[in-house]
Design a protein around this motif. Sequence first.
Motif, mmCIF file in Angstrom:
data_model
loop_
_atom_site.group_PDB
_atom_site.id
_atom_site.type_symbol
_atom_site.label_atom_id
_atom_site.label_comp_id
_atom_site.label_asym_id
_atom_site.label_seq_id
_atom_site.Cartn_x
_atom_site.Cartn_y
_atom_site.Cartn_z
ATOM 1 N N UNK A 254 30.503 -22.774 85.663
ATOM 2 C CA UNK A 254 31.867 -22.387 85.285
ATOM 3 C C UNK A 254 32.253 -23.127 84.021
ATOM 4 N N UNK A 255 32.671 -22.363 83.021
ATOM 5 C CA UNK A 255 33.098 -23.001 81.781
ATOM 6 C C UNK A 255 34.616 -23.155 81.802
ATOM 7 N N UNK A 256 35.040 -24.327 81.408
ATOM 8 C CA UNK A 256 36.466 -24.610 81.421
ATOM 9 C C UNK A 256 36.816 -25.318 80.113
ATOM 10 N N UNK A 257 37.425 -24.564 79.195
ATOM 11 C CA UNK A 257 37.828 -25.154 77.909
ATOM 12 C C UNK A 257 39.128 -25.909 78.116
ATOM 13 N N UNK A 258 39.127 -27.174 77.763
ATOM 14 C CA UNK A 258 40.308 -28.008 77.974
ATOM 15 C C UNK A 258 41.252 -27.880 76.787
ATOM 16 N N UNK A 259 42.448 -27.373 77.067
ATOM 17 C CA UNK A 259 43.446 -27.203 76.012
ATOM 18 C C UNK A 259 44.598 -28.166 76.299
ATOM 19 N N UNK A 260 44.899 -28.996 75.330
ATOM 20 C CA UNK A 260 45.899 -30.051 75.512
ATOM 21 C C UNK A 260 47.246 -29.488 75.986
ATOM 22 N N UNK A 261 47.726 -30.048 77.097
ATOM 23 C CA UNK A 261 49.047 -29.656 77.592
ATOM 24 C C UNK A 261 49.101 -28.274 78.233
ATOM 25 N N UNK A 262 47.978 -27.578 78.295
ATOM 26 C CA UNK A 262 47.981 -26.219 78.848
ATOM 27 C C UNK A 262 47.250 -26.161 80.198
ATOM 28 N N UNK A 263 46.055 -26.711 80.251
ATOM 29 C CA UNK A 263 45.267 -26.589 81.492
ATOM 30 C C UNK A 263 44.508 -27.870 81.810
ATOM 31 N N UNK A 264 44.975 -29.013 81.261
ATOM 32 C CA UNK A 264 44.149 -30.228 81.339
ATOM 33 C C UNK A 264 44.765 -31.375 82.136
ATOM 34 N N UNK A 265 45.797 -31.100 82.951
ATOM 35 C CA UNK A 265 46.436 -32.194 83.700
ATOM 36 C C UNK A 265 45.602 -32.563 84.931
ATOM 37 N N UNK A 266 45.959 -33.705 85.546
ATOM 38 C CA UNK A 266 45.294 -34.125 86.780
ATOM 39 C C UNK A 266 45.489 -33.078 87.866
ATOM 40 N N UNK A 267 46.684 -32.483 87.868
ATOM 41 C CA UNK A 267 46.987 -31.434 88.856
ATOM 42 C C UNK A 267 46.044 -30.235 88.670
ATOM 43 N N UNK A 268 45.789 -29.890 87.406
ATOM 44 C CA UNK A 268 44.851 -28.786 87.136
ATOM 45 C C UNK A 268 43.458 -29.124 87.665
ATOM 46 N N UNK A 269 43.053 -30.361 87.457
ATOM 47 C CA UNK A 269 41.716 -30.772 87.914
ATOM 48 C C UNK A 269 41.621 -30.641 89.433
ATOM 49 N N UNK A 270 42.664 -31.077 90.129
ATOM 50 C CA UNK A 270 42.656 -30.991 91.601
ATOM 51 C C UNK A 270 42.636 -29.540 92.063
ATOM 52 N N UNK A 271 43.440 -28.705 91.396
ATOM 53 C CA UNK A 271 43.471 -27.291 91.811
ATOM 54 C C UNK A 271 42.140 -26.592 91.499
ATOM 55 N N UNK A 272 41.521 -27.024 90.420
ATOM 56 C CA UNK A 272 40.207 -26.453 90.085
ATOM 57 C C UNK A 272 39.191 -26.828 91.170
ATOM 58 N N UNK A 273 39.274 -28.082 91.616
ATOM 59 C CA UNK A 273 38.355 -28.547 92.662
ATOM 60 C C UNK A 273 38.556 -27.735 93.947
ATOM 61 N N UNK A 274 39.809 -27.459 94.268
ATOM 62 C CA UNK A 274 40.108 -26.685 95.478
ATOM 63 C C UNK A 274 39.556 -25.259 95.337
ATOM 64 N N UNK A 275 39.762 -24.694 94.156
ATOM 65 C CA UNK A 275 39.309 -23.320 93.888
ATOM 66 C C UNK A 275 37.798 -23.174 94.060
ATOM 67 N N UNK A 276 37.069 -24.226 93.650
ATOM 68 C CA UNK A 276 35.598 -24.124 93.647
ATOM 69 C C UNK A 276 34.950 -24.805 94.853
ATOM 70 N N UNK A 277 35.791 -25.295 95.763
ATOM 71 C CA UNK A 277 35.296 -26.054 96.912
ATOM 72 C C UNK A 277 34.219 -25.274 97.681
ATOM 73 N N UNK A 278 33.149 -25.977 97.988
ATOM 74 C CA UNK A 278 32.109 -25.363 98.816
ATOM 75 C C UNK A 278 31.128 -24.484 98.053
ATOM 76 N N UNK A 279 31.372 -24.285 96.771
ATOM 77 C CA UNK A 279 30.445 -23.436 96.002
ATOM 78 C C UNK A 279 29.309 -24.284 95.447
ATOM 79 N N UNK A 280 28.139 -23.690 95.378
ATOM 80 C CA UNK A 280 27.023 -24.365 94.728
ATOM 81 C C UNK A 280 27.140 -24.041 93.242
ATOM 82 N N UNK A 281 27.830 -24.906 92.515
ATOM 83 C CA UNK A 281 28.129 -24.557 91.124
ATOM 84 C C UNK A 281 28.167 -25.794 90.243
#
Length: 346
Positions: A254-281
Amino acid sequence: MKEIRSMTLQELTHDLVEEGEKQFRAKQIFAWLHARQAKSFDEMSDLSLALREKLKETYELVTLEQIQVLVSALDGTRKYLFRLPDGHLIESVFMKYRHGNSVCVSSQAGCRMGCRFCASTLDGLARNLLPSEILEQVYQIVRDTGEKISNVVIMGSGEPMDNYENVLRFIRLLTDEKGYHMSQRNITLSTCGIVPGIRRLSEEGLPVTLALSLHAVSDEERRQLMPVARKYPLQEVLAACDAYFEKTGRRVSFEYSLVKGVNDSGEHARRLAVLLKGKNCHVNLIPVNPIKERLFQSTSRAEAANFQLTLEKYGINATIRREMGRDIQGACGQLRRDYAGASLSL
Ligand code: SAH
């Protein structure tokens, strides 16, 4: 005129036999075109002059013209600007890694996907590339560097799923054992998330790596960055990626381009982890490459490292893409735009 470098060995054999030639001639010609990256029929020295002349009259042989190459003094990365036979310009990149040399190829001249942070799409799609035009990016780089290329990433300009047939033919030709014979496992195809394309690719019986451009953790945020998300919601995209893994056994990137102030907060990281949980990725974090036409800024190195750490804390495998050729930078599609812009103003 038929275009010979896009033909399979089978097709070429069929044609030549019909013309009254021996079957093994097709193998010889195919090897010249793909294993030896010939630029002209005249190079095919083990064919008779008469046959070479006949080939010239019957077939078009696509080659690319090298317009410019920028070489990084830091790591040997080379950015190429090529001209297609009809004048369109495309970019390709050569990168040296410890595990081997890699080439990033374009699949279209321009792109119609409209991702907000990407330079390749600013002028829309010019046209699809032919299989031979995608192959020639690799072959021209082989000729220019004299190096062996072990990996190809279809991550240059264009959306490969929007040029599906030609991209698949490119993969099959590049990996043909009678041609350049690259390993199919060393090919990565990156898509913005065209669900029918992902599903179709999973049925091809090809062990290529799928890279999915995610860039956001919710449909709402994804739609802001990537218009294609209006058509294919995240749930469907991720389900197609799961199916890809099940069918091929290949771990999805999964490619995730980090854009300042748009998708790069700690909250985004946690939600990304939840989204991909359990996947072999695997998650590839790419600090966005700012383009001058847009206001997006890149996340700092330190913040990107934090983002990665959060993902790893949740058990998600992540790396920050190493910046290659920092001294010859310019985001994907910029070289072509700059060159085209400069020529227009001459
Ligand atoms: N169309 C395909 C492949 C080409 S783009 C796709 O969308 O995946 C290859 C990757 O580079 C994609 O993840 C794309 O979103 C990303 N990209 C494009 N422009 C970028 C930029 N300016 N900075 C960082 N990543 C970018």
